[in-house]
Design a protein around this motif. Structure first.
Motif, PDB file in Angstrom:
ATOM      1  N   GLU A   8       0.915  -1.442   0.021  1.00  0.00           N
ATOM      2  CA  GLU A   8       0.024  -0.037  -0.033  1.00  0.00           C
ATOM      3  C   GLU A   8       0.782   1.191   0.091  1.00  0.00           C
ATOM      4  N   ASP A   9       2.024   1.166   0.698  1.00  0.00           N
ATOM      5  CA  ASP A   9       2.916   2.364   0.807  1.00  0.00           C
ATOM      6  C   ASP A   9       3.494   2.631  -0.929  1.00  0.00           C
ATOM      7  N   ASN A  10       3.903   1.578  -1.312  1.00  0.00           N
ATOM      8  CA  ASN A  10       4.486   1.716  -2.703  1.00  0.00           C
ATOM      9  C   ASN A  10       3.546   2.203  -3.542  1.00  0.00           C
ATOM     10  N   GLU A  11       2.208   1.830  -3.603  1.00  0.00           N
ATOM     11  CA  GLU A  11       0.892   2.378  -4.534  1.00  0.00           C
ATOM     12  C   GLU A  11       0.886   4.034  -4.017  1.00  0.00           C
ATOM     13  N   ARG A  12       0.737   4.029  -2.792  1.00  0.00           N
ATOM     14  CA  ARG A  12       0.582   5.514  -2.294  1.00  0.00           C
ATOM     15  C   ARG A  12       1.724   6.339  -2.997  1.00  0.00           C
ATOM     16  N   LEU A  13       2.811   5.907  -2.925  1.00  0.00           N
ATOM     17  CA  LEU A  13       4.018   6.673  -3.308  1.00  0.00           C
ATOM     18  C   LEU A  13       3.911   6.715  -5.064  1.00  0.00           C
ATOM     19  N   GLN A  14       3.537   5.874  -5.560  1.00  0.00           N
ATOM     20  CA  GLN A  14       3.748   5.788  -7.032  1.00  0.00           C
ATOM     21  C   GLN A  14       2.386   6.916  -7.387  1.00  0.00           C
ATOM     22  N   ARG A  15       1.378   7.015  -6.598  1.00  0.00           N
ATOM     23  CA  ARG A  15       0.307   7.885  -7.077  1.00  0.00           C
ATOM     24  C   ARG A  15       0.993   9.318  -6.953  1.00  0.00           C
ATOM     25  N   GLN A  16       1.561   9.526  -5.670  1.00  0.00           N
ATOM     26  CA  GLN A  16       2.122  10.783  -5.191  1.00  0.00           C
ATOM     27  C   GLN A  16       3.131  11.218  -6.553  1.00  0.00           C
ATOM     28  N   ILE A  17       3.972  10.423  -7.152  1.00  0.00           N
ATOM     29  CA  ILE A  17       4.890  10.377  -8.104  1.00  0.00           C
ATOM     30  C   ILE A  17       4.276  10.890  -9.378  1.00  0.00           C
ATOM     31  N   ASP A  18       2.815  10.019  -9.607  1.00  0.00           N
ATOM     32  CA  ASP A  18       2.246  10.309 -10.813  1.00  0.00           C
ATOM     33  C   ASP A  18       1.739  11.941 -10.618  1.00  0.00           C
ATOM     34  N   GLU A  19       1.231  12.222  -9.514  1.00  0.00           N
ATOM     35  CA  GLU A  19       0.490  13.568  -9.489  1.00  0.00           C
ATOM     36  C   GLU A  19       1.712  14.642  -9.592  1.00  0.00           C
ATOM     37  N   VAL A  20       2.774  14.504  -9.103  1.00  0.00           N
ATOM     38  CA  VAL A  20       3.768  15.272  -9.182  1.00  0.00           C
ATOM     39  C   VAL A  20       4.388  15.390 -10.681  1.00  0.00           C
ATOM     40  N   ASN A  21       4.471  14.274 -11.387  1.00  0.00           N
ATOM     41  CA  ASN A  21       4.695  14.176 -12.777  1.00  0.00           C
ATOM     42  C   ASN A  21       3.642  15.124 -13.580  1.00  0.00           C
ATOM     43  N   GLY A  22       2.250  14.793 -13.284  1.00  0.00           N
ATOM     44  CA  GLY A  22       1.330  15.449 -13.932  1.00  0.00           C
ATOM     45  C   GLY A  22       1.412  16.945 -13.963  1.00  0.00           C
ATOM     46  N   LYS A  23       1.670  17.666 -12.673  1.00  0.00           N
ATOM     47  CA  LYS A  23       1.974  18.961 -12.456  1.00  0.00           C
ATOM     48  C   LYS A  23       3.075  19.555 -12.926  1.00  0.00           C
ATOM     49  N   LEU A  24       4.161  18.567 -13.308  1.00  0.00           N
ATOM     50  CA  LEU A  24       5.133  19.069 -13.892  1.00  0.00           C
ATOM     51  C   LEU A  24       5.058  19.372 -15.281  1.00  0.00           C
ATOM     52  N   ASP A  25       4.174  18.306 -15.977  1.00  0.00           N
ATOM     53  CA  ASP A  25       3.898  18.334 -17.310  1.00  0.00           C
ATOM     54  C   ASP A  25       3.135  19.660 -17.454  1.00  0.00           C
ATOM     55  N   LEU A  26       2.017  20.012 -16.563  1.00  0.00           N
ATOM     56  CA  LEU A  26       1.344  21.198 -16.553  1.00  0.00           C
ATOM     57  C   LEU A  26       2.294  22.562 -16.660  1.00  0.00           C
ATOM     58  N   ILE A  27       3.122  22.582 -15.876  1.00  0.00           N
ATOM     59  CA  ILE A  27       4.170  23.569 -15.690  1.00  0.00           C
ATOM     60  C   ILE A  27       4.918  23.601 -16.867  1.00  0.00           C
ATOM     61  N   LEU A  28       5.532  22.694 -17.434  1.00  0.00           N
ATOM     62  CA  LEU A  28       6.351  22.509 -18.570  1.00  0.00           C
ATOM     63  C   LEU A  28       5.550  22.999 -19.936  1.00  0.00           C
ATOM     64  N   GLY A  29       4.176  22.878 -19.792  1.00  0.00           N
ATOM     65  CA  GLY A  29       3.207  23.266 -21.017  1.00  0.00           C
ATOM     66  C   GLY A  29       3.044  24.587 -21.009  1.00  0.00           C
ATOM     67  N   GLU A  30       2.987  25.331 -19.758  1.00  0.00           N
ATOM     68  CA  GLU A  30       2.868  26.585 -19.364  1.00  0.00           C
ATOM     69  C   GLU A  30       4.049  27.366 -19.925  1.00  0.00           C
ATOM     70  N   LEU A  31       5.101  26.887 -19.532  1.00  0.00           N
ATOM     71  CA  LEU A  31       6.525  27.530 -19.830  1.00  0.00           C
ATOM     72  C   LEU A  31       6.594  27.583 -21.215  1.00  0.00           C
ATOM     73  N   ALA A  32       6.384  26.269 -21.947  1.00  0.00           N
ATOM     74  CA  ALA A  32       6.323  26.308 -23.277  1.00  0.00           C
ATOM     75  C   ALA A  32       5.462  27.441 -24.023  1.00  0.00           C
TER      76      ALA A  32
END
Length: 246
Positions: A8-32
Motif C-alpha cells: 500500500e505504501d508503494n502504491e501511495r508513493l507511486q500515485r504521489q509521483i504520478d501527481e507530481v509528474n502531472g503537475k510538472l507536465d502542466l508547468i512545462l506546458g505553460e512555460l512552453a
C-alpha cells in the motif's frame, strides 16, 4: 501483514509521483506556451522595428525631395488640420462604410434589374422599335438639314393657323367629303371628244347634273371669297368666317 502494508505504501508513493509528474507536465506546458508567446512578441517587435525603420528612411528620402516646396510649418499645419477634423474624417469613413454596405445589399437587386432591362430591350428590339426610332432620327436629320432656323421661326409664328387647318381637315364631315371626292376621282372615266362645239357644251350645261355642279362651285367660291381677302381669316369646319385670335 507487513508485506501488505508495504504494497500500500508503494502504491501511495507511486500515485504521489504520478501527481507530481502531472503537475510538472502542466508547468512545462505553460512555460512552453509563455516561451512561444514571448518569441511571437519578439518577432512582432522586430517586424515593427523593421517597418518603422523603412518608413523612417522613406520619409527622410521623400522629405529631402520636397523640402524646397514644403516647410515644417506646412506639415505642422496639415497635422493640426487633420487633428481638428478627426470627427469629420471619421464621419466620412462611416459614410463610406454605409455606402459600401448599401452597394453590397443592392448588388443582387441591381443584377436582377439589369437582367430585366436587357430582356425588355431585347423584346423592344424584336418588335422593331429601334429600327423605327432610327428612321425617325433620319427623318429629323433630313428636316434639320433642309430647313434653317428662320423657317422654324416662321413655322412657330403660324403654328396656330396650321393647327386650325389640321383641325378643320380632321373633322368627320370634312374627312367624309374628301373620302367621297377621292372615291369619285378614282372611278372617273371621262373621255372628252376633240371636236366639241360650243352649242353642245351649252346643251350639256343645261342638264340637271351640270346645273347642280355649277351651283356647288358657285356656293363654294362664295364661301371661299371672304377668307381669301383677309390672310388672317380662317374658315372653321362650319364654314363661317372667323377672325384669328392673337
Amino acid at each position: 501483514m507487513a508485506k501488505g502494508c508495504k504494497m500500500e505504501d508503494n502504491e501511495r508513493l507511486q500515485r504521489q509521483i504520478d501527481e507530481v509528474n502531472g503537475k510538472l507536465d502542466l508547468i512545462l506546458g505553460e512555460l512552453a506556451l509563455q516561451r512561444r508567446h514571448r518569441q511571437e512578441m519578439q518577432d512582432l517587435q522586430d517586424d515593427l522595428m523593421r517597418v518603422a525603420r523603412d518608413m523612417y528612411h522613406v520619409t527622410v528620402r521623400e522629405l529631402e525631395n520636397i523640402h524646397d516646396e514644403v516647410s515644417t510649418g506646412d506639415i505642422a499645419y496639415l497635422l493640426k488640420k487633420l487633428l481638428r477634423n478627426v470627427n469629420n474624417i471619421t464621419a466620412a469613413f462611416e459614410q463610406m462604410e454605409s455606402i459600401r454596405g448599401f452597394l453590397e445589399d443592392f448588388a443582387p437587386v441591381s443584377r436582377q434589374l439589369s437582367l430585366d432591362l436587357m430582356r425588355k430591350l431585347h423584346e423592344v428590339e424584336q418588335k422593331g422599335y429601334f429600327d423605327f426610332m432610327r428612321e425617325l432620327f433620319a427623318v429629323a436629320e433630313r428636316v434639320v438639314t433642309t430647313y434653317n432656323a428662320d423657317d422654324v421661326r416662321r413655322l412657330g409664328e403660324n403654328i396656330v393657323t396650321i393647327l386650325d387647318t389640321v383641325k378643320n381637315l380632321t373633322q368627320p364631315e370634312m374627312l367624309r367629303g374628301v373620302n367621297n371626292a377621292l372615291n369619285v376621282y378614282s372611278n372617273l372615266d371621262i373621255v372628252v371628244a376633240e371636236d366639241k362645239s360650243l352649242l353642245k357644251l351649252l346643251r350639256e350645261i343645261n342638264t340637271p347634273e351640270a346645273r347642280r355642279g355649277l351651283a356647288f362651285m358657285i356656293e363654294f367660291l362664295k364661301k371661299l371669297t371672304p377668307a381669301a381677302g383677309d390672310p388672317s381669316t380662317i374658315l372653321p369646319h362650319d364654314n363661317t368666317p372667323q377672325q384669328q385670335e392673337h
